[in-house]
Motif scaffolding. Structure first.
Motif, PDB file in Angstrom:
ATOM      1  N   ASP A   3       0.794  -1.237   0.000  1.00 42.60           N
ATOM      2  CA  ASP A   3       0.000   0.000   0.000  1.00 42.60           C
ATOM      3  C   ASP A   3       0.824   1.283   0.000  1.00 42.60           C
ATOM      4  O   ASP A   3       0.312   2.358   0.338  1.00 42.60           O
ATOM      5  N   GLY A   4       2.103   1.190  -0.362  1.00 43.13           N
ATOM      6  CA  GLY A   4       2.912   2.387  -0.419  1.00 43.13           C
ATOM      7  C   GLY A   4       3.543   2.787   0.893  1.00 43.13           C
ATOM      8  O   GLY A   4       4.167   3.850   0.978  1.00 43.13           O
ATOM      9  N   THR A   5       3.409   1.944   1.925  1.00 41.92           N
ATOM     10  CA  THR A   5       3.989   2.276   3.229  1.00 41.92           C
ATOM     11  C   THR A   5       5.350   1.625   3.451  1.00 41.92           C
ATOM     12  O   THR A   5       6.009   1.914   4.457  1.00 41.92           O
ATOM     13  N   LEU A   6       5.780   0.743   2.545  1.00 40.47           N
ATOM     14  CA  LEU A   6       7.053   0.034   2.706  1.00 40.47           C
ATOM     15  C   LEU A   6       8.029   0.440   1.618  1.00 40.47           C
ATOM     16  O   LEU A   6       7.654   0.575   0.449  1.00 40.47           O
ATOM     17  N   THR A   7       9.284   0.590   2.004  1.00 41.98           N
ATOM     18  CA  THR A   7      10.345   0.926   1.061  1.00 41.98           C
ATOM     19  C   THR A   7      11.284  -0.261   0.925  1.00 41.98           C
ATOM     20  O   THR A   7      11.808  -0.771   1.920  1.00 41.98           O
ATOM     21  N   GLY A   8      11.502  -0.708  -0.303  1.00 36.06           N
ATOM     22  CA  GLY A   8      12.290  -1.896  -0.562  1.00 36.06           C
ATOM     23  C   GLY A   8      13.785  -1.649  -0.565  1.00 36.06           C
ATOM     24  O   GLY A   8      14.268  -0.540  -0.347  1.00 36.06           O
ATOM     25  N   SER A   9      14.524  -2.727  -0.849  1.00 33.90           N
ATOM     26  CA  SER A   9      15.976  -2.696  -0.766  1.00 33.90           C
ATOM     27  C   SER A   9      16.607  -1.715  -1.745  1.00 33.90           C
ATOM     28  O   SER A   9      17.724  -1.240  -1.517  1.00 33.90           O
ATOM     29  N   SER A  10      15.919  -1.388  -2.839  1.00 25.69           N
ATOM     30  CA  SER A  10      16.446  -0.445  -3.821  1.00 25.69           C
ATOM     31  C   SER A  10      16.080   0.998  -3.496  1.00 25.69           C
ATOM     32  O   SER A  10      16.448   1.922  -4.231  1.00 25.69           O
ATOM     33  N   GLY A  11      15.344   1.201  -2.408  1.00 29.54           N
ATOM     34  CA  GLY A  11      14.894   2.542  -2.056  1.00 29.54           C
ATOM     35  C   GLY A  11      13.599   2.947  -2.712  1.00 29.54           C
ATOM     36  O   GLY A  11      13.194   4.111  -2.646  1.00 29.54           O
ATOM     37  N   THR A  12      12.915   1.985  -3.338  1.00 25.40           N
ATOM     38  CA  THR A  12      11.650   2.246  -4.035  1.00 25.40           C
ATOM     39  C   THR A  12      10.466   1.876  -3.151  1.00 25.40           C
ATOM     40  O   THR A  12      10.478   0.829  -2.491  1.00 25.40           O
ATOM     41  N   ILE A  13       9.440   2.696  -3.148  1.00 29.00           N
ATOM     42  CA  ILE A  13       8.218   2.400  -2.403  1.00 29.00           C
ATOM     43  C   ILE A  13       7.435   1.309  -3.132  1.00 29.00           C
ATOM     44  O   ILE A  13       7.254   1.364  -4.343  1.00 29.00           O
ATOM     45  N   TYR A  14       6.977   0.320  -2.381  1.00 24.80           N
ATOM     46  CA  TYR A  14       6.181  -0.766  -2.953  1.00 24.80           C
ATOM     47  C   TYR A  14       4.699  -0.394  -2.935  1.00 24.80           C
ATOM     48  O   TYR A  14       4.145  -0.052  -1.890  1.00 24.80           O
ATOM     49  N   ARG A  15       4.090  -0.514  -4.108  1.00 25.93           N
ATOM     50  CA  ARG A  15       2.661  -0.256  -4.232  1.00 25.93           C
ATOM     51  C   ARG A  15       1.938  -1.528  -4.690  1.00 25.93           C
ATOM     52  O   ARG A  15       2.564  -2.508  -5.063  1.00 25.93           O
ATOM     53  N   GLN A  16       0.623  -1.476  -4.659  1.00 29.24           N
ATOM     54  CA  GLN A  16      -0.202  -2.642  -4.974  1.00 29.24           C
ATOM     55  C   GLN A  16       0.216  -3.232  -6.320  1.00 29.24           C
ATOM     56  O   GLN A  16       0.317  -2.524  -7.318  1.00 29.24           O
ATOM     57  N   GLY A  17       0.474  -4.554  -6.312  1.00 33.12           N
ATOM     58  CA  GLY A  17       0.819  -5.251  -7.540  1.00 33.12           C
ATOM     59  C   GLY A  17       2.278  -5.184  -7.927  1.00 33.12           C
ATOM     60  O   GLY A  17       2.661  -5.707  -8.983  1.00 33.12           O
ATOM     61  N   ASP A  18       3.146  -4.593  -7.083  1.00 34.00           N
ATOM     62  CA  ASP A  18       4.566  -4.491  -7.428  1.00 34.00           C
ATOM     63  C   ASP A  18       5.307  -5.814  -7.268  1.00 34.00           C
ATOM     64  O   ASP A  18       6.466  -5.932  -7.666  1.00 34.00           O
ATOM     65  N   GLY A  19       4.677  -6.798  -6.675  1.00 34.44           N
ATOM     66  CA  GLY A  19       5.229  -8.141  -6.558  1.00 34.44           C
ATOM     67  C   GLY A  19       4.106  -9.125  -6.393  1.00 34.44           C
ATOM     68  O   GLY A  19       2.967  -8.749  -6.081  1.00 34.44           O
ATOM     69  N   LEU A  20       4.396 -10.387  -6.609  1.00 29.74           N
ATOM     70  CA  LEU A  20       3.380 -11.437  -6.485  1.00 29.74           C
ATOM     71  C   LEU A  20       3.999 -12.683  -5.888  1.00 29.74           C
ATOM     72  O   LEU A  20       5.212 -12.904  -5.981  1.00 29.74           O
ATOM     73  N   CYS A  21       3.165 -13.477  -5.252  1.00 29.23           N
ATOM     74  CA  CYS A  21       3.609 -14.722  -4.621  1.00 29.23           C
ATOM     75  C   CYS A  21       2.958 -15.917  -5.296  1.00 29.23           C
ATOM     76  O   CYS A  21       1.785 -15.870  -5.675  1.00 29.23           O
ATOM     77  N   LEU A  22       3.735 -16.980  -5.417  1.00 24.47           N
ATOM     78  CA  LEU A  22       3.244 -18.276  -5.887  1.00 24.47           C
ATOM     79  C   LEU A  22       3.698 -19.306  -4.853  1.00 24.47           C
ATOM     80  O   LEU A  22       4.753 -19.922  -4.979  1.00 24.47           O
TER      81      LEU A  22
END
Length: 331
Positions: free
Chosen positions: A276-295
């Motif tokens: 939801d845009g509240t987390l910042t990843g290892s590259s310094g980019t904010i994660y938003r809905q759909g920026d990753g997926l799990c299988l």
């Protein structure tokens, strides 16, 4: 670890896959696993990024189940339900880690002992997970578990993938193919209803492969429940002794493709709906809905309360064995 063009970095905390680097069609490496650059973020705010999940992956309705006539109560940490082993599951534990090499393959053995009664589960559970990279760069996960009393177990890995690279933005243009003619519909709290529904004619039909974003906003009741995909797909092959192909994920932009083979009967496809845009990843980019997926290869959610689902009961003298292999190509 580094083998066959694949590089893997793992934390002892939660057995977390912190980074997984694979080449694109031009041979350029990129980390395809979402995560953080510091341990504190995993401890404080991780939505299971890259973690090993147990004792029970996915949801158990009401945080309760009955085994051999005895009721058990689990921590409730997802609305009215227990999710991923509760608020102190295997993703929050320190694992012992031992590197090894075997016939040219690089590996890490991770071990954890869960005492009887931990998080409400019966039995002292001994768990070993082997992460391996072979000479072709295939990333394998092999799970083993043994107990001294009857219990229920469902182990999985919760890596969030973006084959364009961590921090590259939305993964909804990825093409997903899943070998499943059925899935398990859920109620409003994301607990399976018990039905094994046909995917044909629904947004859940990935048998021929399609872009993840094509139907994700369709006003289907199941997509409304989960705000996207967060469903268990019933793999056509069922439970197997050796891994068989289950799903393929492809990124048209980079050319990276990931093939998943597993012994498990199901795969939980989660489309990153709650980023939801509240987390910042290892590259310094904010994660938003759909920026990753799990299988997540696994047995089905709420199986302890669903006798018709493949069993997750483990008894003394038995060894739980499960394997999943991720193979990477680029075109």
């Amino acid at each position: 670890m580094d083998r066959g063009g694949t590089r893997l970095r793992v934390l002892s905390y939660g057995g977390v896959v912190q980074s997984l680097e694979v080449p694109d069609r031009h041979g350029r490496q990129a980390n395809v696993a979402l995560g953080f650059g510091d341990l504190a973020s995993y401890v404080d705010s991780s939505p299971y990024f890259g973690a090993l999940i147990g004792r029970y992956g996915n949801r158990i309705a009401g945080g309760t189940f009955t085994l051999d006539g005895s009721p058990y109560r689990l921590p409730v940490n997802d609305g009215p339900n227990s999710l991923h082993g509760g608020d102190q599951g295997f993703d929050k534990q320190m694992w012992t880690v031992e590197p090894y090499e075997e016939e040219g393959d690089a590996g890490l053995l991770l071990r954890h002992v869960s005492p009887a009664g931990e998080a409400g589960y019966p039995g002292r559970l001994q768990v070993q997970v082997a992460y391996t990279l072979d000479s072709d760069g295939r990333f394998g996960i092999a799970y083993e578990a043994a107990t001294d009393a009857p219990t229920v177990v469902n182990l999985t890995s919760h890596t969030y993938f973006n084959l364009a690279g961590e921090g590259a933005g939305s993964a909804r243009d990825h093409v997903l193919e899943v070998a499943a003619a059925r899935y398990t519909p859920v109620d409003a709290t994301l607990i399976p209803t018990g039905e094994l529904a046909e995917v044909e004619g629904t947004p859940f039909d990935f048998r021929a492969g399609k872009q993840i974003g094509r139907d994700v906003r369709v006003a289907h009741p199941q997509l409304l429940h989960a705000q996207g995909y967060d469903h268990n797909f019933v793999l056509d092959k069922g439970v197997m002794a050796e891994p068989e192909w289950a799903a393929t994920l492809h990124d048209p932009e980079s050319g990276r493709t990931m093939h998943i083979a597993t012994t498990e009967p199901g795969v939980q496809f989660y489309s990153g709906n709650f980023l939801d845009g509240t987390l910042t990843g290892s590259s310094g980019t904010i994660y938003r809905q759909g920026d990753g997926l799990c299988l997540e290869t696994q047995h089905f959610p709420d199986s302890p309360n669903r006798p018709g689902f493949p069993t997750t009961v483990l008894r003394p003298g038995e060894i739980l064995r499960s394997r999943t292999v991720h193979s990477f190509t680029a075109d």
